[in-house]
Each structure stands twice: as structure tokens, then as C-alpha cells.
Design a protein around this motif. Structure first.
Motif, PDB file in Angstrom:
ATOM      1  N   GLU A 194       0.834  -1.209   0.000  1.00 20.83           N
ATOM      2  CA  GLU A 194       0.000   0.000   0.000  1.00 20.83           C
ATOM      3  C   GLU A 194       0.869   1.260   0.000  1.00 20.83           C
ATOM      4  O   GLU A 194       0.519   2.257  -0.635  1.00 20.83           O
ATOM      5  N   ILE A 195       1.980   1.232   0.705  1.00 21.11           N
ATOM      6  CA  ILE A 195       2.886   2.387   0.725  1.00 21.11           C
ATOM      7  C   ILE A 195       3.450   2.628  -0.678  1.00 21.11           C
ATOM      8  O   ILE A 195       3.513   3.775  -1.140  1.00 21.11           O
ATOM      9  N   ASP A 196       3.832   1.558  -1.359  1.00 27.25           N
ATOM     10  CA  ASP A 196       4.308   1.695  -2.740  1.00 27.25           C
ATOM     11  C   ASP A 196       3.231   2.315  -3.617  1.00 27.25           C
ATOM     12  O   ASP A 196       3.495   3.206  -4.431  1.00 27.25           O
ATOM     13  N   LYS A 197       2.003   1.842  -3.447  1.00 25.63           N
ATOM     14  CA  LYS A 197       0.878   2.376  -4.214  1.00 25.63           C
ATOM     15  C   LYS A 197       0.654   3.849  -3.868  1.00 25.63           C
ATOM     16  O   LYS A 197       0.423   4.676  -4.759  1.00 25.63           O
ATOM     17  N   LEU A 198       0.733   4.169  -2.581  1.00 27.15           N
ATOM     18  CA  LEU A 198       0.532   5.550  -2.127  1.00 27.15           C
ATOM     19  C   LEU A 198       1.558   6.488  -2.751  1.00 27.15           C
ATOM     20  O   LEU A 198       1.222   7.590  -3.190  1.00 27.15           O
ATOM     21  N   ILE A 199       2.794   6.061  -2.818  1.00 27.46           N
ATOM     22  CA  ILE A 199       3.850   6.888  -3.403  1.00 27.46           C
ATOM     23  C   ILE A 199       3.544   7.170  -4.876  1.00 27.46           C
ATOM     24  O   ILE A 199       3.657   8.312  -5.337  1.00 27.46           O
ATOM     25  N   GLY A 200       3.121   6.148  -5.607  1.00 28.02           N
ATOM     26  CA  GLY A 200       2.778   6.332  -7.013  1.00 28.02           C
ATOM     27  C   GLY A 200       1.606   7.272  -7.204  1.00 28.02           C
ATOM     28  O   GLY A 200       1.636   8.172  -8.057  1.00 28.02           O
ATOM     29  N   VAL A 201       0.567   7.089  -6.397  1.00 24.85           N
ATOM     30  CA  VAL A 201      -0.620   7.940  -6.484  1.00 24.85           C
ATOM     31  C   VAL A 201      -0.258   9.377  -6.119  1.00 24.85           C
ATOM     32  O   VAL A 201      -0.706  10.321  -6.775  1.00 24.85           O
ATOM     33  N   LYS A 202       0.569   9.536  -5.086  1.00 21.60           N
ATOM     34  CA  LYS A 202       0.963  10.885  -4.670  1.00 21.60           C
ATOM     35  C   LYS A 202       1.711  11.602  -5.796  1.00 21.60           C
ATOM     36  O   LYS A 202       1.493  12.786  -6.039  1.00 21.60           O
ATOM     37  N   GLU A 203       2.574  10.883  -6.494  1.00 19.58           N
ATOM     38  CA  GLU A 203       3.298  11.483  -7.618  1.00 19.58           C
ATOM     39  C   GLU A 203       2.332  11.913  -8.721  1.00 19.58           C
ATOM     40  O   GLU A 203       2.481  12.998  -9.291  1.00 19.58           O
ATOM     41  N   GLU A 204       1.338  11.074  -9.018  1.00 18.78           N
ATOM     42  CA  GLU A 204       0.356  11.416 -10.053  1.00 18.78           C
ATOM     43  C   GLU A 204      -0.479  12.625  -9.639  1.00 18.78           C
ATOM     44  O   GLU A 204      -0.718  13.528 -10.449  1.00 18.78           O
ATOM     45  N   ILE A 205      -0.917  12.653  -8.382  1.00 21.53           N
ATOM     46  CA  ILE A 205      -1.721  13.763  -7.896  1.00 21.53           C
ATOM     47  C   ILE A 205      -0.900  15.047  -7.887  1.00 21.53           C
ATOM     48  O   ILE A 205      -1.379  16.106  -8.297  1.00 21.53           O
ATOM     49  N   THR A 206       0.342  14.952  -7.447  1.00 23.52           N
ATOM     50  CA  THR A 206       1.216  16.126  -7.422  1.00 23.52           C
ATOM     51  C   THR A 206       1.413  16.680  -8.829  1.00 23.52           C
ATOM     52  O   THR A 206       1.348  17.899  -9.038  1.00 23.52           O
ATOM     53  N   ALA A 207       1.620  15.814  -9.793  1.00 17.46           N
ATOM     54  CA  ALA A 207       1.783  16.260 -11.179  1.00 17.46           C
ATOM     55  C   ALA A 207       0.517  16.949 -11.676  1.00 17.46           C
ATOM     56  O   ALA A 207       0.584  17.994 -12.346  1.00 17.46           O
ATOM     57  N   MET A 208      -0.638  16.376 -11.331  1.00 19.10           N
ATOM     58  CA  MET A 208      -1.898  16.983 -11.752  1.00 19.10           C
ATOM     59  C   MET A 208      -2.062  18.362 -11.120  1.00 19.10           C
ATOM     60  O   MET A 208      -2.394  19.338 -11.805  1.00 19.10           O
ATOM     61  N   ILE A 209      -1.824  18.452  -9.828  1.00 11.94           N
ATOM     62  CA  ILE A 209      -1.970  19.731  -9.134  1.00 11.94           C
ATOM     63  C   ILE A 209      -0.985  20.756  -9.691  1.00 11.94           C
ATOM     64  O   ILE A 209      -1.337  21.920  -9.915  1.00 11.94           O
ATOM     65  N   ASN A 210       0.238  20.334  -9.937  1.00 12.39           N
ATOM     66  CA  ASN A 210       1.257  21.256 -10.449  1.00 12.39           C
ATOM     67  C   ASN A 210       0.957  21.740 -11.861  1.00 12.39           C
ATOM     68  O   ASN A 210       1.523  22.739 -12.298  1.00 12.39           O
ATOM     69  N   SER A 211       0.073  21.035 -12.564  1.00  8.18           N
ATOM     70  CA  SER A 211      -0.284  21.469 -13.915  1.00  8.18           C
ATOM     71  C   SER A 211      -1.128  22.749 -13.889  1.00  8.18           C
ATOM     72  O   SER A 211      -1.256  23.415 -14.909  1.00  8.18           O
ATOM     73  N   LEU A 212      -1.680  23.058 -12.731  1.00  8.00           N
ATOM     74  CA  LEU A 212      -2.401  24.329 -12.592  1.00  8.00           C
ATOM     75  C   LEU A 212      -1.370  25.446 -12.511  1.00  8.00           C
ATOM     76  O   LEU A 212      -0.403  25.349 -11.773  1.00  8.00           O
TER      77      LEU A 212
END
Length: 139
Positions: free
Chosen positions: A69-87
Motif C-alpha cells: 500500500e505504501i508503494d501504491k501511495l507513493i505512485g498515487v501521490k506522484e500522479e496527484i502532485t503532477a496533476m496539481i502542479n499542472s495548474l
């Protein structure tokens, strides 16, 4: 999956990890309380060691699940961060980071950013609308 659901994955996975960590803590506590009876019955010792073994195996399984789950969380966090940073708007990025990555309440976000909760809600809706335009294929 819509944008809010996508952004909310971080909290859901994090809550799952915390629940499993609580379960591990509870099982460890239980395992330390299991001890053979001093009544002299030999079969009770085997029963206790079986329970300790099953508990240890359950702890090991849960620890593996937590690591996955931690591995999954890290991947999801990277995707969310990229999405947020696109603003482009740093104000909207800060709001979304506080809400979806840090898990802050609307009230705490409003207090930290110096706005009313109502204005924070308006800004949030604006940010989500922009993300929906940018990521129409995700929704």
C-alpha cells in the motif's frame, strides 16, 4: 473516475495503511499476552504456540500489505502532485495540496490561507473546474 475521486485516492490509501498499522499494533499486543498456562496441561502449551504462530503469520501478512500500500501511495501521490502542479495558479495549487495531500479540513485551509471557508470552497470549485478542462480524458 472524476477529478475529485482521483485526488481523494491519497487519503483513502493513507487511511487503509493506518488501519492496517493499527491492526498490526493490536496483534502484537495480543501476541505478547499469549502465554502457556501453568496448570501443567501439555496440550495447552501447543495451543498457545499455535495461536502465537498464527498471530505472527498474520502480522507478517499485514506488514507485506502495508508495504504494498505504501508503494501504491507513493505512485498515487506522484500522479496527484503532477496533476496539481499542472495548474498555473499557485493559490489553487496550495489549496489542493493542503486538501488532497495533507488532508486538511476546509476550516484549517481557510485559516492557513487567510480566507473564509466559503471563499476556499469557491476557489476549490474553480481549481476542480480547471483540472476537469485539462484532464477531460480522466473524468
Amino acid at each position: 473516475m472524476d477529478i475529485k475521486e482521483f485526488l481523494s485516492q491519497h487519503k483513502i490509501i493513507n487511511d487503509c495503511i493506518n488501519a492496517k498499522l493499527d491492526e498490526i499494533k493490536e496483534l502484537r499486543s495480543l501476541a505478547t499476552r499469549l502465554s502457556p498456562s501453568l496448570s501443567g496441561e501439555s496440550h495447552s502449551v501447543g495451543t498457545v504456540s499455535d495461536r502465537v504462530g498464527r498471530t505472527a503469520a498474520k502480522i507478517a501478512d499485514l506488514e507485506k500489505e502495508v508495504n504494498d500500500e505504501i508503494d501504491k501511495l507513493i505512485g498515487v501521490k506522484e500522479e496527484i502532485t503532477a496533476m496539481i502542479n499542472s495548474l498555473g495558479d499557485i493559490l489553487l495549487r496550495n489549496l489542493l495540496e493542503r486538501r488532497y495531500l495533507l488532508g486538511y479540513s476546509w476550516e484549517k485551509i481557510a485559516e492557513e490561507m487567510g480566507y473564509t471557508p466559503r471563499h476556499i470552497t469557491r476557489l476549490h470549485n474553480k481549481a476542480i473546474a480547471r483540472l476537469e478542462l485539462l484532464y477531460a480524458d480522466v473524468a
